[in-house]
Design a protein around this motif. Structure first.
Motif, PDB file in Angstrom:
ATOM      1  N   LEU B 414     -15.602  66.707 -45.365  1.00  0.00           N
ATOM      2  CA  LEU B 414     -14.946  68.012 -45.477  1.00  0.00           C
ATOM      3  C   LEU B 414     -14.256  68.396 -44.177  1.00  0.00           C
ATOM      4  N   LYS B 416     -14.248  71.467 -42.884  1.00  0.00           N
ATOM      5  CA  LYS B 416     -15.230  72.224 -42.117  1.00  0.00           C
ATOM      6  C   LYS B 416     -16.549  71.534 -42.323  1.00  0.00           C
ATOM      7  N   ASN B 417     -16.892  70.635 -41.432  1.00  0.00           N
ATOM      8  CA  ASN B 417     -18.087  69.857 -41.682  1.00  0.00           C
ATOM      9  C   ASN B 417     -19.257  70.325 -40.838  1.00  0.00           C
ATOM     10  N   THR B 418     -20.430  69.934 -41.262  1.00  0.00           N
ATOM     11  CA  THR B 418     -21.625  70.415 -40.600  1.00  0.00           C
ATOM     12  C   THR B 418     -22.591  69.276 -40.351  1.00  0.00           C
ATOM     13  N   LEU B 419     -23.214  69.305 -39.181  1.00  0.00           N
ATOM     14  CA  LEU B 419     -24.370  68.449 -38.956  1.00  0.00           C
ATOM     15  C   LEU B 419     -25.575  69.373 -38.977  1.00  0.00           C
ATOM     16  N   PHE B 420     -26.745  68.801 -39.264  1.00  0.00           N
ATOM     17  CA  PHE B 420     -27.931  69.632 -39.359  1.00  0.00           C
ATOM     18  C   PHE B 420     -28.864  69.336 -38.194  1.00  0.00           C
ATOM     19  N   SER B 421     -29.727  70.294 -37.859  1.00  0.00           N
ATOM     20  CA  SER B 421     -30.639  70.031 -36.752  1.00  0.00           C
ATOM     21  C   SER B 421     -31.548  68.880 -37.143  1.00  0.00           C
ATOM     22  N   TRP B 430     -28.599  61.211 -44.448  1.00  0.00           N
ATOM     23  CA  TRP B 430     -28.194  62.055 -45.579  1.00  0.00           C
ATOM     24  C   TRP B 430     -27.354  61.205 -46.531  1.00  0.00           C
ATOM     25  N   GLU B 433     -30.786  57.579 -47.859  1.00  0.00           N
ATOM     26  CA  GLU B 433     -32.127  57.787 -47.340  1.00  0.00           C
ATOM     27  C   GLU B 433     -32.766  56.508 -46.838  1.00  0.00           C
ATOM     28  N   GLN B 466     -28.690  72.821 -34.007  1.00  0.00           N
ATOM     29  CA  GLN B 466     -28.134  73.477 -35.207  1.00  0.00           C
ATOM     30  C   GLN B 466     -26.618  73.574 -35.116  1.00  0.00           C
ATOM     31  N   GLY B 467     -25.950  73.145 -36.209  1.00  0.00           N
ATOM     32  CA  GLY B 467     -24.491  73.209 -36.253  1.00  0.00           C
ATOM     33  C   GLY B 467     -23.829  72.159 -35.385  1.00  0.00           C
ATOM     34  N   ARG B 478     -16.662  62.070 -36.096  1.00  0.00           N
ATOM     35  CA  ARG B 478     -16.947  60.649 -36.289  1.00  0.00           C
ATOM     36  C   ARG B 478     -18.322  60.443 -36.919  1.00  0.00           C
ATOM     37  N   ARG B 483     -21.621  59.175 -41.710  1.00  0.00           N
ATOM     38  CA  ARG B 483     -22.569  59.657 -42.711  1.00  0.00           C
ATOM     39  C   ARG B 483     -22.023  59.419 -44.119  1.00  0.00           C
ATOM     40  N   ALA B 484     -20.727  59.673 -44.296  1.00  0.00           N
ATOM     41  CA  ALA B 484     -20.125  59.484 -45.612  1.00  0.00           C
ATOM     42  C   ALA B 484     -20.065  58.006 -45.961  1.00  0.00           C
TER      43      ALA B 484
END
Lengths: 631, 578
Positions: B414, B416-421, B430, B433, B466-467, B478, B483-484
């Motif tokens: 996306l 606006k992409n996000t990584l998680f803590s 993600w 698994e 976070q974020g 990158r 991840r994708a």
């Protein structure tokens, strides 16, 4: 009940570091209202005495008026009416005193709050940029919200209530001892029991509230992170995992919340029923004493004592509650004072910027707007004037955000009036840092920066900054009309000057298309405008200020090519005829630059114009042609 | 609304019902105490009978202990019920949001969803706890006390029948006058916060234009407004206590006078008089409580409404009943596709799109902001559904595939992409698994992320805040691509996913993708021509419609928009030396 705030501070760690000092400082704000506050204390005392008077009246009511009358054949109620009238008058005074002190406390507390807020904001304006780098915005914001709010509660509720409670307790104790010292002993013993219970329940309660607050923080953090990334969660079909993770921490929150609220909920019925129990014990003991003729207790005295004991437990539990909230408010006050005590931006400059006009061979100051700008330099012979030209030079400048880590080394550069200096280099190479030194957002560690031959440290900061225009990469607009936002550049600009600036910035076209044109309200940093439009307004804002030196930080991406062309034209128009420092991302800007500085790791590694640098076949050549593939 | 919320009480139903019952018993016992005490005084103390004092004393102690037990129990029950209720509510909203489509999420905005799950749930929980205990206690205390007073002496009880309504009217008068002012105060507070926030965000602008004084004036004016309005509201609010005092004291004086007369006549006893005075205090106190409860409940109503809104929202994405779980061929075909975010045919952001994207193709998409690039690709993994027309994959309408299967085959990075803590590795997993170390490293090598990850002291175990705030924009992009890739999808969509990556790295990512994943369809949206120049074909979008399709060379010769963008970038384009 302890608060359930979930701001950045929450419930945990809400203890002030230096309670005494902070309390003293809060009280110093009261000194402006010294007489009023003394009057408040007097009124509180009157109110407390009034309620005791009511209870004490039970004794004469029963013993002196009712009992004798029962025995009379022809009861005469005039003396009772007389007594009741006196009581009514006392009550009226009590009520008036109560109203008066509440009223006075409003003026005092709101007045202090306003003063604190205004001082805090004014102080914030004088802090250096470094302070804002090292403090989170949310954290600073909460001083205006959470912390001032707890302070308000302390001033308007806790302080008067604590005084009123203490005075009531004292008055009731005195009245009790006066009525029967034997029964008073029972009451005092029960107070000890009660304090133990309050301490136990209160301790448990605040322990679990702290735990609950931690769980609340965890849950809120998780929700925030997951919901903000909800679209990613969906793209990766991660919904079930997200639910599992949430279930775990949500259950933990439920557990600690149940315990915390249990203890808080138990407190009230425990206290009121213990009060009832004392009441009953007193009645029995009083009865027994009266029957056995101990202490000469009459029925009226017992009644009065019972009534007094009713009003005894509440102020005691109130004191412990209010002490808690005062401790919390002081913690907030401490954070406010921490901001107020932060080191201010230093300004030891003496050179100022004035308008002058030529007077023979010399210059003389003028208020006329046709005058030219000049630096007014005081020296041992009086003052000399140096026309503002826009010549900026760096000599061997070193800089670090802190002393241990120098991020810029040996920067030398010369920008003659009207020249355009472009900085290129990787993110973190130090491009923005250099521009932040010119307007003294940060001070250099070593070396010298001269502006028209004057060391910028000798120029008064406001005047230095007034002579520099700046367009930042991220545009910040303020709530207000488009007109007001452009005028932010120069507050006394006429409407015509604003229009001219907008035209120069290429912003005119889109402004005209807005629903209310120049009067369109901008909210939330211009959320209704596109990124490109916001930049155009920022350019217009800088244009209306019309400074001889401009610092431009070109936006990187996120606007499409066509808008970019419009923005570019605006920027180009703004640059014309000025000394310009530009952090460049666009080829056209760079190609037109007089000098290009290629930065790497805080050093200028190449300098020269486009053609010269291309010939050099160094880093610039690599960047320009993209002919290399490496990290 | 209440009914809907009540559904979420779930397993706490029993405790929820028990709480007010237990509380009612407690109140009844508490009200009995003065009545019994009157007996003790009249028959015991007044008559001088120690046996009576002992007997009634024992009753009274029993009563208070019982009342204590019931009171504590109701408090405990209320805590259990309220915490449980809020847990269920939070869980149910959260799970509901998991079912939401992008469309649903857009409707609420993420910030508002967060507030609803945190602040609003909190307020509703407080209201709930109050509703099942305090809101039962206070009115019952009022009623029981009045009943007891009437029971003792109906004539004297008339005092209450006069005082209570008078006080009630006074309280209503105060709150109706205070509400509008407080409303204004809260709005001014918002304004004050806004001034501070804008000042903080724009502190560099403020300082460079030397506008500190101007900002101060702005602030002081708002601050002054708060001072004025808040003081005004408080001046009315403080009338509460004196009003209450007037009621209590008036009742006391009246009761004292008439009570004395009745005692003399013999229709009232001293003990009863004392009980009446006790009841006076209780009645007025509970009246205060009732008015406070009323205010608190009004405040929490907004929160409750906002929560119910989320719970009522129907997810508009449906999984087909008999879904296909195998994707054999990933050739995509758009047939007359139109799309609107609001399902409004007048506001289409995509109009009559017809396209075929064969498996393994490299496709570039370019166009101005708002031309519909992102909208177009979001339809493929069904992040949104088409308004008209259909999209097929391998000749099958994408709506016939199982949603999870579809989204696993169509990996989308996306804008606006996000990584998680969590660690980098956890974030990458993600995508898959069970991905092995080798697979993870391979994906990162393709995405040109392996290099910088290895430079971190903890390498792949580096903790991401976070974020993703502790990695740069380019690094984040990158990582998101890697991840994708770990999903091993048949189709990879990059929505402006390399905007913060320098040109050279961008080129090497594309090169690696082409060489290592030749079977994967790659759809690339970009602002930079250089990112899509070597695609098999490029789609030029303009105002939601396909303006042209062709290779770089073809478009340069016969498409005006493309040429314009190219020329703009060639002479004034990017020089992102990252």
């Amino acid at each position: 009940m302890p608060p359930k705030g979930h701001g950045p501070h929450g419930f945990t760690g809400a203890k002030p570091k230096n309670m005494k000092k902070t309390a003293k400082r809060v009280l110093s704000y009261l000194s402006n209202y010294r007489w009023r506050f003394i009057l408040v204390l007097i009124c509180i005392a009157i109110t407390a005495l009034t309620s005791v008077a009511g209870s004490l009246f039970m004794q004469p009511l029963i013993d002196d008026y009712i009992k004798p009358l029962v025995l009379m054949d022809n009861p005469d109620f005039t003396s009772l009416v007389h007594a009741l009238t006196i009581l009514a008058i006392i009550y009226v005074f009590g009520i008036l005193a109560m109203w008066l002190y509440s009223r006075l406390m409003i003026t005092i507390s709101q007045g202090i709050l306003k003063k604190v807020r205004d001082e805090m904001f004014a102080k914030m304006q004088r802090l250096p940029i470094k302070y804002f780098d090292t403090h989170q915005h949310g954290d600073l914001m909460s001083r205006y919200t959470n912390d001032t709010d707890t302070l308000r509660q302390m001033l308007s509720q806790s302080i008067p209530q604590i005084f009123s409670s203490i005075l009531s307790i004292l008055a009731v104790i005195a009245a009790m001892i006066y009525t029967s010292w034997q029964l008073s002993l029972i009451v005092l013993a029960s107070v000890v029991v009660m304090l133990v219970i309050v301490k136990f329940l209160g301790g448990k309660s605040s322990f679990y509230f702290a735990r609950q607050q931690k769980a609340v923080g965890a849950v809120n953090g998780y929700i925030e992170e997951m919901i903000n990334g909800q679209k990613v969660v969906k793209v990766f079909c991660h919904e079930e995992k997200a639910k599992e993770g949430f279930e775990k921490i949500n259950n933990e929150l439920c557990r600690s919340m149940t315990l915390a609220n249990s203890f808080a909920n138990i407190m009230m019925p425990t206290m009121s029923n213990l009060g009832n129990l004392l009441y009953v014990v007193l009645a029995i003991a009083g009865g027994a004493m009266a029957l056995n003729g101990v202490g000469g207790l009459t029925l009226g005295a017992i009644a009065a004592f019972l009534d007094l004991s009713r009003g005894f437990f509440r102020p005691i539990s109130q004191v412990s509650q209010q002490v808690n909230s005062i401790v919390m408010a002081l913690a907030g006050a401490e954070r406010i004072f921490e901001l107020m005590d932060a080191e201010e931006e230093q300004d030891e400059g003496t050179v100022s910027l004035v308008r002058v006009e030529k007077d023979g061979r010399d210059y003389k100051e003028t208020t006329s707007r046709n005058g030219i700008w000049a630096w007014k330099c005081p020296n041992e012979y009086g003052v000399s004037y140096e026309p503002l030209k826009g010549d900026v030079r760096f000599f061997d400048v070193d800089f670090g955000y802190n002393e241990e880590k120098i991020v810029l080394h040996d920067i030398n550069l010369y920008a003659e009036p009207g020249q355009k200096i472009a900085f290129v280099g990787a993110t973190g190479a130090g491009k923005t840092t250099i521009t932040n030194l010119i307007n003294r957002f940060y001070d250099i560690a070593d070396g010298e920066i001269l502006y028209d031959g004057i060391d910028i440290k000798q120029i008064k900061k406001p005047d230095l900054r007034r002579s520099l225009g700046i367009v930042l990469q991220d545009t910040n607009l303020f709530t207000g009309t488009v007109m007001e936002n452009i005028r932010y550049g120069r507050l006394d600009a006429t409407d015509e000057e604003v229009y001219a600036a907008a035209k120069l910035a290429n912003a005119e076209e889109f402004i005209r298309l807005l629903p209310q044109g120049y009067q369109t309200e901008i909210t939330a940093n211009g959320e209704s405008l596109s990124q490109g439009q916001r930049q155009l307004l920022a350019i217009a804002r800088a244009a209306v200020a019309d400074p001889p030196v401009m610092i431009l930080d070109e936006a990187t991406s996120s606007i499409d090519t066509r808008t970019e062309i419009i923005v570019q034209r605006g920027m180009d128009a703004l640059m014309k005829g000025r000394t310009v420092f530009v952090i460049a991302h666009r080829l056209s800007t760079i190609q037109n630059a007089d000098v290009i500085m290629v930065l790497e790791n805080g050093r200028i590694i190449e300098r020269g114009n486009h053609d010269a640098l291309m010939e050099q076949k160094g880093k610039y050549y690599e960047l320009y042609t993209g002919s290399f593939v490496k990290e | 609304m209440i009914k809907e919320l009540a559904k979420h009480i779930g397993e706490y139903k029993k405790v929820t019902i028990l709480t007010p019952i237990v509380a009612a018993v407690e109140v009844a016992l508490e009200v009995l105490i003065p009545l019994v005490l009157a007996r003790l005084i009249d028959l015991g103390i007044d008559m001088g009978d120690m046996a009576v004092i002992k007997r009634y004393g024992a009753y009274l102690i029993g009563l208070t202990i019982l009342s204590l037990i019931f009171g504590v129990t109701s408090g405990r029950f209320a805590a259990i019920a309220a915490a449980g209720f809020s847990r269920n509510l939070r869980r149910d909203i959260y799970n509901q949001v998991q079912e939401f489509s992008f469309h649903n999420i857009d409707k609420f905005s993420t910030a508002s969803l967060v507030t609803r799950m945190t602040t609003d749930v909190n307020n509703v929980q407080m209201a709930f706890q109050m509703l099942i205990r305090i809101a039962v206690r206070a009115p019952l205390m009022l009623i029981f006390s009045v009943v007891a007073a009437v029971f003792i002496n109906p004539k004297l009880a008339v005092t209450f029948l006069v005082a209570v309504p008078l006080l009630g009217i006074g309280l209503i008068f105060i709150s109706t006058n205070v509400f509008p002012i407080m409303d204004r105060v809260f709005k001014t507070y918002d304004k004050l916060n806004n001034v501070v926030q804008e000042n903080l965000h724009g502190i560099r602008v403020v300082k460079s234009f030397v506008r500190e004084k101007h900002e101060e004036e702005k602030f002081n004016q708002t601050s002054e407004n708060i001072y004025r309005d808040f003081s005004k509201a408080e001046r009315i609010m403080i009338l509460n206590a004196p009003l209450m005092m007037i009621a209590v004291y008036t009742a006391m004086i009246l009761i004292s006078y008439f009570g004395a007369r009745f005692i003399v006549v013999g229709t009232l006893t001293t003990g009863e008089l004392m009980s009446l005075i006790t009841y006076t205090g209780q009645i007025m106190m509970s009246l205060m409580m009732v008015s406070m409860i009323f205010v608190m409940l009004t405040i929490s109503r907004t929160g409750a409404r906002r929560i119910v809104e989320v719970l009522r929202e129907q997810s508009d994405l449906t999984n087909p009943g008999e879904a296909l779980t195998e994707v054999e061929d990933a050739t995509l075909e758009f047939k007359d596709v139109s799309f609107s975010y609001t399902d409004d045919l007048d506001k289409l952001c995509l109009k009559n799109i017809n396209l075929t994207i064969p498996q393994g193709a490299v496709v570039g998409i370019i166009g101005a902001t708002g031309s519909g690039k992102s909208s177009l690709v979001q339809l493929i993994p069904r992040l949104y559904d088409t308004t008209c027309g259909e999209i097929t994959m391998g000749g099958v309408n994408i709506k016939n595939y199982d949603l999870e299967v579809l989204r696993n085959q169509v990996a989308m990075v996306l804008q606006k992409n996000t990584l998680f803590s969590g660690t980098i590795k956890e974030n990458l997993r993600w995508g898959d698994e069970h991905a092995s170390e080798e697979e993870i490293i391979k994906a990162c090598q393709i995405a040109c992320a392996d290099g910088f990850i290895r430079q971190f002291p903890q390498g792949y175990d580096t903790y991401i805040e976070q974020g993703g705030s502790n990695v740069s924009g380019g690094q984040k992009q990158r990582l998101c691509i890697a991840r994708a890739l770990l999903k091993k999808p048949k189709i990879l969509i990059l929505d402006d996913s390399t905007s913060a990556v320098d040109t050279a790295t961008d080129a090497s990512i594309r090169k690696a993708l082409r060489e290592e994943q030749s079977q994967m369809t790659k759809i690339i949206i970009a602002q930079r021509i250089s990112s899509i120049k070597d695609a098999d074909f490029i789609i030029v979008l303009e105002n939601g419609a396909v303006d042209a399709i062709g290779t770089h060379e073809e478009l340069l010769t016969n498409n005006e928009i493309y040429r314009e963008i190219y020329q703009a970038q060639a002479k004034g384009g990017d020089f992102d030396a990252a």
